[in-house]
Write a protein that holds these residues in place. Structure first.
Motif, PDB file in Angstrom:
ATOM      1  N   GLU A 143      -2.283  -6.826   1.263  1.00 39.60           N
ATOM      2  CA  GLU A 143      -0.977  -6.544   1.848  1.00 39.60           C
ATOM      3  C   GLU A 143      -0.302  -5.431   1.058  1.00 39.60           C
ATOM      4  OE1 GLU A 143       1.686  -5.846   3.918  1.00 39.60           O
ATOM      5  OE2 GLU A 143       0.863  -7.747   4.706  1.00 39.60           O
ATOM      6  N   THR A 144      -0.074  -4.287   1.737  1.00 39.31           N
ATOM      7  CA  THR A 144       0.538  -3.135   1.055  1.00 39.31           C
ATOM      8  C   THR A 144       2.029  -3.019   1.333  1.00 39.31           C
ATOM      9  OG1 THR A 144       0.143  -1.622   2.908  1.00 39.31           O
ATOM     10  CG2 THR A 144      -1.648  -1.903   1.295  1.00 39.31           C
ATOM     11  N   ASP A 146       3.334  -1.709   3.797  1.00 35.98           N
ATOM     12  CA  ASP A 146       3.570  -0.435   4.478  1.00 35.98           C
ATOM     13  C   ASP A 146       2.595  -0.341   5.647  1.00 35.98           C
ATOM     14  OD1 ASP A 146       3.569   2.321   5.286  1.00 35.98           O
ATOM     15  OD2 ASP A 146       4.427   2.864   3.348  1.00 35.98           O
ATOM     16  N   ALA A 147       3.131  -0.199   6.858  1.00 36.72           N
ATOM     17  CA  ALA A 147       2.277  -0.181   8.054  1.00 36.72           C
ATOM     18  C   ALA A 147       1.344   1.020   8.094  1.00 36.72           C
ATOM     19  CB  ALA A 147       3.147  -0.198   9.312  1.00 36.72           C
ATOM     20  N   ASN A 148       1.639   2.054   7.306  1.00 36.03           N
ATOM     21  CA  ASN A 148       0.815   3.262   7.312  1.00 36.03           C
ATOM     22  C   ASN A 148      -0.280   3.249   6.244  1.00 36.03           C
ATOM     23  OD1 ASN A 148       2.244   4.744   9.402  1.00 36.03           O
ATOM     24  ND2 ASN A 148       3.927   4.874   7.933  1.00 36.03           N
ATOM     25  N   GLY A 150      -3.401   0.964   4.760  1.00 40.30           N
ATOM     26  CA  GLY A 150      -4.260  -0.205   4.899  1.00 40.30           C
ATOM     27  C   GLY A 150      -4.977  -0.501   3.593  1.00 40.30           C
ATOM     28  N   LYS A 178       2.352   8.286   0.116  1.00 39.22           N
ATOM     29  CA  LYS A 178       2.969   6.975   0.247  1.00 39.22           C
ATOM     30  C   LYS A 178       2.875   6.234  -1.078  1.00 39.22           C
ATOM     31  CE  LYS A 178       4.273   6.486   4.594  1.00 39.22           C
ATOM     32  NZ  LYS A 178       5.602   5.984   4.985  1.00 39.22           N
TER      33      LYS A 178
END
Length: 230
Positions: A143-144, A146-148, A150, A178
């Motif tokens: 789990e980062t 951030d949707a951008n 992976g 990011k």
């Protein structure tokens, strides 16, 4: 795939690196290894027939017909084997006849200088030399927040069940850097550790914030970060 990624070598390498890190045997579609683009020649031939039929049946008429005809003639004159350059052409396209072009002797001869091919070969070698990427029996999402970006963790265990090697795969899918925050618990990291990027062969800096770490990932970059206890 090269067309879908905007014929961008960096994005193509990102896609290869993301997929080569996963469990199972990496699959490369014919021509993707050299960034071969699709051919639209058959599709455009049929599009011409559709245009004629739509004119004959009245499905296209007046100004709309003129716009499509003008765009089609320009496409055939300047870009006869490429994707549509004008969205109005979508009215006469089907898409099922778009196909991969021929990989010819010229493509084969130039593969040694092809950046997509060289990048893929390098990734194949990295995978072959990493126990976590090659033989790791665990593939765990990271789990980062951030949707951008992976992420997943590849883990290799020894015969005794102990963790032998771990590689965190983190990919920034967009065109700007990011910064992500990742809980240490997701990395099985106890105490001090280093993140060593397997392709670049150097450590990647991060900020230790107690229970989690922060690190910046460049635009369209995928990291293979081997977790090395200190």
């Amino acid at each position: 795939m090269f067309d879908l990624l905007g014929r961008n070598v960096k994005r193509m390498k990102l896609w290869f690196k993301w997929s080569f890190g996963q469990m199972g045997t990496p699959a490369v579609y014919y021509g993707d290894e050299i960034g071969k683009t699709n051919s639209w020649s058959f599709e455009w031939r049929e599009a011409g027939r559709r245009l004629a039929d739509m004119e004959a049946t009245g499905k296209l008429s007046g100004r709309e017909l003129s716009q499509v005809k003008e765009a089609y003639e320009k496409q055939m004159r300047d870009h006869a084997s490429e994707p549509p350059k004008d969205r109005v052409l979508e009215k006469i396209l089907d898409g099922r006849l778009v196909h991969r072009g021929v990989v010819d002797q010229a493509d084969i001869a130039s593969a040694g200088e092809n950046p997509v091919y060289q990048g893929m070969r390098g990734l194949a070698a990295i995978r072959g030399n990493s126990k976590a990427l090659r033989d790791g029996g665990e593939d765990i999402p990271i789990e980062t927040l951030d949707a951008n970006v992976g992420g997943y963790l590849r883990r290799f265990r020894t015969e005794s069940g102990a963790i032998g090697e771990e590689v965190a795969v983190l990919a920034n899918m967009v065109g700007q850097p990011k910064t992500v925050n990742i809980a240490k618990s997701q990395l099985s990291a106890a105490g001090r550790f280093e993140l060593f990027e397997l392709e670049q062969q150097k450590s990647v800096s991060f900020t230790d914030r107690g229970d989690y770490i922060s690190l910046e990932i460049p635009a369209y970059e995928c990291y293979y970060l081997e977790i090395q206890p200190q």
